[in-house]
Design an enzyme around this catalytic site. Structure first.
Site, PDB file in Angstrom:
ATOM      1  N   ASP A  33      14.809   2.967  10.295  1.00  0.00           N
ATOM      2  CA  ASP A  33      14.097   1.987  11.118  1.00  0.00           C
ATOM      3  C   ASP A  33      13.234   2.773  12.092  1.00  0.00           C
ATOM      4  OD1 ASP A  33      13.164   0.075  12.833  1.00  0.00           O
ATOM      5  OD2 ASP A  33      15.131  -0.767  13.346  1.00  0.00           O
TER       6      ASP A  33
ATOM      7  N   ILE B 104       0.829  -1.202   0.000  1.00  0.00           N
ATOM      8  CA  ILE B 104       0.000   0.000   0.000  1.00  0.00           C
ATOM      9  C   ILE B 104       0.863   1.252   0.000  1.00  0.00           C
ATOM     10  CG2 ILE B 104      -1.698   1.317   1.328  1.00  0.00           C
ATOM     11  CD1 ILE B 104      -2.851  -1.371   2.285  1.00  0.00           C
TER      12      ILE B 104
ATOM     13  N   LYS C 104      -4.012  -1.286  15.613  1.00  0.00           N
ATOM     14  CA  LYS C 104      -4.823  -0.599  14.619  1.00  0.00           C
ATOM     15  C   LYS C 104      -6.023   0.095  15.272  1.00  0.00           C
ATOM     16  CE  LYS C 104      -2.310  -1.383  11.038  1.00  0.00           C
ATOM     17  NZ  LYS C 104      -1.650  -0.266  10.316  1.00  0.00           N
TER      18      LYS C 104
ATOM     19  N   THR D 244      -0.391  -7.865  -0.437  1.00  0.00           N
ATOM     20  CA  THR D 244       0.930  -7.331  -0.132  1.00  0.00           C
ATOM     21  C   THR D 244       1.748  -8.435   0.533  1.00  0.00           C
ATOM     22  OG1 THR D 244       0.413  -6.590   2.129  1.00  0.00           O
ATOM     23  CG2 THR D 244      -0.168  -5.087   0.329  1.00  0.00           C
TER      24      THR D 244
ATOM     25  N   ASN E 181       2.126   5.431   7.017  1.00  0.00           N
ATOM     26  CA  ASN E 181       1.665   4.117   6.585  1.00  0.00           C
ATOM     27  C   ASN E 181       2.498   2.961   7.122  1.00  0.00           C
ATOM     28  OD1 ASN E 181       0.360   2.180   4.472  1.00  0.00           O
ATOM     29  ND2 ASN E 181       2.559   2.112   3.996  1.00  0.00           N
TER      30      ASN E 181
ATOM     31  N   TYR F   6      -1.566  -6.858  16.988  1.00  0.00           N
ATOM     32  CA  TYR F   6      -1.730  -6.123  15.726  1.00  0.00           C
ATOM     33  C   TYR F   6      -3.075  -5.410  15.685  1.00  0.00           C
ATOM     34  CZ  TYR F   6      -2.641  -5.078  10.871  1.00  0.00           C
ATOM     35  OH  TYR F   6      -2.969  -4.428   9.718  1.00  0.00           O
TER      36      TYR F   6
END
Length: 287
Positions: A85, A41, A181, A212, A112, A177
């Site tokens: 990084d 993305i 988000k 991806t 992103n 994760y």
């Protein structure tokens, strides 16, 4: 949950035609920042912005960044590539110094960069989970602090934060994760409300499963979601950039199926969504 029919949200500096202040045909090309720009993305966000007349500062940690930068230059965008990084505070600050060193105001920023990790929480190494938090959450907050202070001081700018439809559901076998988000979703919408009267807008980009390297890097190739058909990252990016430049608060981006999944999620209890997520993300569920 938002979709294409959501009303456009604009502040004093927003344009209903999807342009950015200072980006007129007779003026200099505006500059945009994209993190996580070497793949997926992020790469498509950079390409979409280049096609819309932006020059770029692109950031990622791997060698593929230079290939992307060369592609953007071939598209006519003056491009600065910064290998960093972003899990490290000093590297976030170094990226911002590289943006400042261009000597040009930042018209747009796509925050992103992110990483995932699949598997049972009790079995995953804590350092791997910490990487998710450091990159997805901490680096985004730190970089947003630089970007938004600068934009608000000038009274114009557009920011896109890559969240996910994962933000709306407990992430069984992706616990950290999905939580990261959820943080980004709340953060983007809260800060966007704070800056709305300043001429600066913040948009949360909410993709679904996208084609991806994400699922491979997250060790999820053997999961049902990892093996499933996924959305086109170029489509996701194009919808995200359009929403950002229009000043929308959020956008569920991707296919009709992704938008339907997101809409369904608004009416289901969290416990049901957690069990559904388990069926999609449990190791071995692809068999």
């Amino acid at each position: 949950m938002s979709g294409p029919s959501d009303p456009t949200t604009t502040g004093p500096g927003a344009s209903v035609d999807g342009t950015v202040p200072g980006a007129g045909p007779t003026g200099p090309r505006p500059t945009a920042l994209v993190t996580g720009a070497s793949h997926g993305i992020g790469r498509e966000l950079a390409r979409s912005l280049a096609h819309r007349g932006f020059d770029l500062v692109v950031a990622a940690e791997d060698d593929a960044l230079e290939t992307v930068a060369d592609e953007l230059r071939a598209d006519g965008a003056a491009t600065t590539a910064v290998r960093v990084d972003l899990r490290r505070h000093e590297e976030v600050d170094r990226l911002w110094e590289a943006v400042r060193a261009t000597g040009r105001p930042l018209a747009a920023a796509a925050l992103n960069a992110g990483v995932g990790q699949g598997g049972a929480f009790v079995e995953i190494d804590v350092d791997d989970e910490q990487d998710v938090i450091d990159l997805n959450v901490t680096s985004t907050v730190r970089l947003a602090k630089h970007v938004l202070r600068d934009m608000v001081s000038r009274g114009e700018g557009r920011v896109l934060v890559t969240s996910s439809i994962a933000a709306t559901m407990p992430g069984t076998y992706q616990a950290v994760y999905n939580a990261s988000k959820s943080f980004l979703q709340s953060f983007a919408q809260a800060v966007g409300t704070e800056t709305a009267e300043s001429g600066v807008t913040v948009t949360a980009l909410m993709p679904g499963p996208t084609e991806t390297e994400f699922f491979h890097r997250a060790d999820m190739d053997d999961t049902r979601v990892g093996a499933s058909d996924k959305d086109d990252p170029a489509q996701v990016a194009e919808q995200g950039v359009e929403a950002m430049l229009s000043g929308r608060a959020k956008i569920v981006a991707g296919s009709v199926g992704t938008k339907a999944q997101a809409a369904t999620g608004t009416v289901l209890p969290d416990g049901v969504k957690a069990r559904m997520h388990r069926r999609m993300a449990e190791p071995g569920s692809a068999r």
